[in-house]
Write a protein that holds these residues in place. Structure first.
Motif, short mmCIF file in Angstrom:
data_model
loop_
_atom_site.label_atom_id
_atom_site.label_comp_id
_atom_site.label_asym_id
_atom_site.label_seq_id
_atom_site.Cartn_x
_atom_site.Cartn_y
_atom_site.Cartn_z
N ALA A 18 -6.83 13.82 -10.75
CA ALA A 18 -6.67 12.47 -10.95
C ALA A 18 -6.15 11.76 -9.81
CB ALA A 18 -6.42 11.95 -12.37
N ALA A 19 -4.70 12.23 -9.80
CA ALA A 19 -4.13 11.59 -8.64
C ALA A 19 -4.80 11.89 -7.13
CB ALA A 19 -2.84 12.16 -8.37
N ARG B 268 0.77 -1.16 -0.10
CA ARG B 268 -0.06 0.05 -0.13
C ARG B 268 0.72 1.13 -0.17
NH1 ARG B 268 -3.89 -2.73 4.11
NH2 ARG B 268 -5.10 -3.72 2.68
N VAL B 269 1.89 1.23 0.79
CA VAL B 269 2.81 2.46 0.82
C VAL B 269 3.45 2.68 -0.46
CG1 VAL B 269 4.82 3.34 1.97
CG2 VAL B 269 3.22 2.49 3.14
N GLY B 270 3.90 1.44 -1.10
CA GLY B 270 4.48 1.64 -2.49
C GLY B 270 3.45 2.26 -3.44
N GLU B 271 2.13 1.71 -3.16
CA GLU B 271 1.01 2.41 -4.24
C GLU B 271 0.98 3.98 -3.78
OE1 GLU B 271 -2.65 0.36 -4.38
OE2 GLU B 271 -1.60 -1.60 -4.02
N LEU B 272 1.01 4.18 -2.62
CA LEU B 272 0.84 5.72 -2.22
C LEU B 272 1.99 6.40 -2.71
CD1 LEU B 272 -0.23 5.42 1.27
CD2 LEU B 272 -1.65 6.57 -0.64
N LEU B 273 3.17 5.94 -2.53
CA LEU B 273 4.33 6.75 -3.20
C LEU B 273 4.10 6.93 -4.87
CD1 LEU B 273 7.18 4.72 -1.40
CD2 LEU B 273 6.57 7.01 -1.15
N GLU B 274 3.66 5.90 -5.27
CA GLU B 274 3.61 6.07 -6.78
C GLU B 274 2.53 7.11 -7.11
OE1 GLU B 274 5.34 5.10 -9.37
OE2 GLU B 274 6.62 4.14 -7.62
N VAL B 275 1.58 7.17 -6.45
CA VAL B 275 0.36 8.42 -6.55
C VAL B 275 1.12 9.87 -6.22
CG1 VAL B 275 -1.75 9.42 -5.58
CG2 VAL B 275 -1.71 6.96 -6.21
N PHE B 276 1.79 9.71 -5.04
CA PHE B 276 2.28 11.08 -4.59
C PHE B 276 3.53 11.63 -5.52
CE2 PHE B 276 0.73 10.09 -0.34
CZ PHE B 276 -0.49 10.70 -0.60
N LYS B 277 4.45 10.52 -6.02
CA LYS B 277 5.33 11.11 -7.17
C LYS B 277 4.75 11.39 -8.25
CE LYS B 277 8.55 7.21 -5.65
NZ LYS B 277 9.11 6.11 -6.58
#
Length: 182
Positions: A140-141, A121-130
């Motif tokens: 969209a983000a 989940r943290v990996g997914e969040l990092l991608e969203v925030f990146k």
């Protein structure tokens, strides 16, 4: 070489204790191909330069790894036992609990699964925030972040998402007001 997977067993436990849940995550931290780390699991002896990288990553001497991998005989280095993998307070609590071993095993497996889920989940969040390019979340983000936060995730995760979105939105408002990005 010592026992075929003795090094990899130690490496796997140590890597997990440092937050690297997979061969891919460890390989990325070491700036190596995942296949290199995967070969170690199959018994291939790591190159000494890779042991140096591991020593730096785990902040430890390479001597124990030289012995574990069979590069150097144990008696040549004296007491070159590898350090025990880091143990979280939760794992230590489970291990020390006055419970039957099979119950401890179930609890440890459950804890590992939870950690893996949270790391994903943290990996997914990092991608969203990146994708927010350092300024503010795009519509969209923001929708993606709130979709993650409002799904059937634990409350602590949803709270963290909302707080992160709030911080990023505040930064975006300041950036639009001042025209300065950080």
């Amino acid at each position: 070489m010592p026992e075929e997977n003795e090094f990899y067993d130690w490496l796997s436990a140590t890597a997990r204790g440092h937050g690297y849940a997979s061969d891919a995550a460890l390989a990325e931290a070491l700036e190596l191909q995942q296949s290199t780390v995967s070969r170690w699991r199959k018994g291939t002896r790591p190159h000494i330069t890779h042991l140096v990288k591991l020593g730096r990553l785990f902040r430890m001497s390479i001597e124990p790894m030289l012995v574990l991998t069979g590069h150097v005989p144990h008696d040549l280095l004296g007491n070159a036992e590898p350090p025990a993998p880091p143990t979280s307070p939760t794992v230590r609590e489970i291990q020390e609990a006055p419970l039957p071993d099979n119950i401890k095993g179930v609890l440890l497996q459950y804890w590992d699964q939870r950690l893996n889920e949270e790391q994903a989940r943290v990996g997914e969040l990092l991608e969203v925030f990146k994708s927010a390019d350092g300024s503010a979340l795009t519509p969209a983000a923001t929708a993606d972040a709130f979709a993650l936060a409002s799904s059937d995730l634990p409350q602590h995760f949803a709270d963290a998402m909302r707080e992160a979105a709030h911080v990023l939105e505040s930064v975006g408002r300041r950036t639009r007001r001042t025209g300065v990005t950080r």
